[in-house]
Write a protein that holds these residues in place. Sequence first.
Motif, PDB file in Angstrom:
ATOM      1  N   LEU A 176      -2.752   0.798   4.757  1.00 46.04           N
ATOM      2  CA  LEU A 176      -2.195   1.857   5.590  1.00 46.04           C
ATOM      3  C   LEU A 176      -3.225   2.976   5.690  1.00 46.04           C
TER       4      LEU A 176
ATOM      5  N   LEU B 273       7.839  -3.602  11.139  1.00 46.67           N
ATOM      6  CA  LEU B 273       6.593  -3.854  11.870  1.00 46.67           C
ATOM      7  C   LEU B 273       6.830  -5.028  12.809  1.00 46.67           C
TER       8      LEU B 273
ATOM      9  N   SER C 251       1.365   4.808  13.340  1.00 49.91           N
ATOM     10  CA  SER C 251       0.661   4.407  12.118  1.00 49.91           C
ATOM     11  C   SER C 251      -0.529   3.533  12.466  1.00 49.91           C
TER      12      SER C 251
ATOM     13  N   GLY D 120       6.817  -7.366   7.760  1.00 49.97           N
ATOM     14  CA  GLY D 120       6.325  -6.121   7.182  1.00 49.97           C
ATOM     15  C   GLY D 120       7.226  -4.953   7.520  1.00 49.97           C
ATOM     16  N   HIS D 121       7.194  -3.924   6.656  1.00 45.41           N
ATOM     17  CA  HIS D 121       8.003  -2.733   6.861  1.00 45.41           C
ATOM     18  C   HIS D 121       7.209  -1.514   6.417  1.00 45.41           C
ATOM     19  N   LEU D 122       7.499  -0.382   7.041  1.00 47.51           N
ATOM     20  CA  LEU D 122       6.912   0.900   6.671  1.00 47.51           C
ATOM     21  C   LEU D 122       8.059   1.856   6.376  1.00 47.51           C
TER      22      LEU D 122
ATOM     23  N   ASP E 260       0.850  -1.184   0.000  1.00 49.24           N
ATOM     24  CA  ASP E 260       0.000   0.000   0.000  1.00 49.24           C
ATOM     25  C   ASP E 260       0.888   1.237   0.000  1.00 49.24           C
TER      26      ASP E 260
ATOM     27  N   TRP F  63       4.601   7.429   1.960  1.00 55.97           N
ATOM     28  CA  TRP F  63       4.732   6.292   2.867  1.00 55.97           C
ATOM     29  C   TRP F  63       4.442   5.023   2.086  1.00 55.97           C
TER      30      TRP F  63
ATOM     31  N   THR G 263      13.315   3.393   6.947  1.00 55.68           N
ATOM     32  CA  THR G 263      12.442   2.221   7.044  1.00 55.68           C
ATOM     33  C   THR G 263      12.322   1.764   8.493  1.00 55.68           C
TER      34      THR G 263
ATOM     35  N   LEU H  16       4.060   0.832   2.422  1.00 57.95           N
ATOM     36  CA  LEU H  16       3.904  -0.367   3.238  1.00 57.95           C
ATOM     37  C   LEU H  16       4.311  -1.564   2.392  1.00 57.95           C
ATOM     38  N   THR H  17       5.269  -2.350   2.866  1.00 60.83           N
ATOM     39  CA  THR H  17       5.752  -3.514   2.127  1.00 60.83           C
ATOM     40  C   THR H  17       5.708  -4.736   3.023  1.00 60.83           C
TER      41      THR H  17
ATOM     42  N   LEU I  39      -2.855   0.472  10.736  1.00 64.99           N
ATOM     43  CA  LEU I  39      -3.039  -0.529   9.683  1.00 64.99           C
ATOM     44  C   LEU I  39      -4.358  -1.244   9.922  1.00 64.99           C
TER      45      LEU I  39
END
Length: 695
Positions: free
Chosen positions: A342, A331, A354, A313-315, A293, A302, A328, A304-305, A356
């Motif tokens: 997100l 999560l 954040s 997960g990472h932001l 996202d 931003w 980075t 989201l992966t 989610l």
Amino acid sequence: MTAGPAPADAAPADIVGRLLDQPALATVTRSAAGWASVVASPVVPSAARPGTVLRVVDPHGTSRPVAGLDAPVGDPVWAEATDRPPLLAGYALRHGGVRPWVLDTGADTVTWPALPGEPAGASGTAPPIAWLGTDRLVVATPCRADDPPPVPGGVDTPLTFEAAPFSRVRVLPSARPAAPLCHALYVVDVASGASRAVSGPSRPYRALRGCPCGRHLAALVADRPEPIVYTLDEPAGWRSIPTPARHVDWLRSPDGERLVVVHADDEPGRTVVSTHADGTPTWTGTLPGGPLDVRRERDALWLLTGHPDTGAGHLSLLRPGAEPVVRTWTLGDHGPLHEPVLDDVDHTDGHLRSALSGPTRNGGRRVELLVTADDGETLVTRHRRALPPGAAPIRVTDWRRGILLMAGPGDRPVRRVEGGGRATLRRTARRPLQLDLGDPTGEGHTRVTLRLPADNVRPAATVVSIVPGRRGPRPHAPAGPMPTAEHLPWLTRLGLAVATVDVRLPWWPEVPDEELRPRATGAIAAAVTDRRLADHVDLDRLVLHGQSFAATLALLTLADTDLFAAGIVASGAYCRTLTPLGFQYERRTLWEAEQVYRDFDAVLAAPSVTRPVLILHGQQDQNPATPPEQAILLFQALTALGTASRLVLLPGEGHRVRSREGLAAVLTEQVSWVQRWTGDPAPVTRPQPAGCPVG
């Protein structure tokens, strides 16, 4: 012999009323300054009229419906200026077509810009739209290379075909698929209402992003991976950016505007991000995990992966011209969210927060509010909130106490969700029972979930739905329902059981080519012969279902086993010689892996398919591997070989059936087919056509 259309009954009123009248689903579009728009639309919209409602929420949380917009379609876009209230623009059904509109939130007025040519048809599908700066709008007018004739009987009439066994048939549907949809772009001056065409080719645009400077436009096109950038005040001012893109956006930097391009890397589990100035790359970097996202916040992006296998997960925060360009966060204990979105981000005081959200088993959403841990590099969950079906989070109003604004379900007023409580709706019907039967093979690569009717009686029959995946480390168990054809769980309301078989397939080079098909069909067979399944359903009354690649697996399982009374397949690619350059998990060509293509060719396997097969396909399926001709070819093969089959072509539907009329037709066909071939004493009454002699 020519197979003529078989008359199809109208969908039973109980199916349409009880199953398709779901709560309205709220979708939220947020602005950078705290405004939001809420579009409440039915989960299953009508093909002729979406029935949506638009509300605007100001930064204080006050919402109001927008008068004069009783049928908006698609997601609107915001334009914010420093010297006036923001503008909101989108599309809506008006005077028989999809037309653009502009809302002035200060004056609370709606205007309808006039465009050359005819509007889009009243299909409920919105073309892309974007702002150029804050005072000009780019809208898309659909156009086609040629105009197909209207579908006889309207969009809600499926074309069904049957023929006598061992016949050689030609399928001559009276409606042909529509030509690919393209768009002509126009720039509209909001103040004057004047419009002019954008110099450039007509293409099937799927997304538009305008530059804040008002001179540049980035476009994503359905028929090519590279984005196109227009310089609007120059003749023929357009060029292609030579990199694939999943998302594009514009961000300001100290050196001017930068185009940001996001796409999934060729190596699984990585995302590539690049910035461009005047078509020249200025920075390129990689992020851990695939793209999930994207959220734009003024001059930052931003991302989201998440990793498809490990679930990590990472932001990431992207700011062109900053040092570093990307930062980075990992999560941490956010829990297993399926298809995460997100919803909100706050970084005003240097501490990242954040929100989610992801779907839950009951059709609602679970929201997780995350804050930065002591190490400054990890986000951990501080609050969890549960929203009812049809609701969506707007934004977080108090991060410390975990208070957020919720839109929906439907056009309900905006409400606050806080504390440990849950925003709930009173249930008026008993929910079907859902059982997780685990892995019957004992190898950790198959999972069976059984949905039983709500009345707890033994089901009349069971539909077994295949959900294939590539073998590897299984990610976090999803919080939402297991992915399957969206409407299949509704069959539990009609007395049928639905067993979802989530099977992870090994593939070359992990296993030899000759073992791929036996392992796939063997895993499915082991799942349905498990004793735990027999404790709840009758194994003699199973109907196998598959959609897309799972349709091929269903036909191969019917060919290799005798466990099922009938089959239902939808939107499949049945002839592998029509996809010679690869399919699903196979990246080799037909000439490099001839046995794999032969083993996974359902048309070649047709002589071994002796159980009746219902074939469903959308006439506007744009997936290049699954045109309607695939379904016609399978129907012809099965009929010529003496296997009972029925072909249903659905006008106006694509790779998945979306409209109320289409789903009503699909449900009716599926229920009739199950009852017809499992010996149910009360089948749905329907005339059965005979084959027509060759003329």
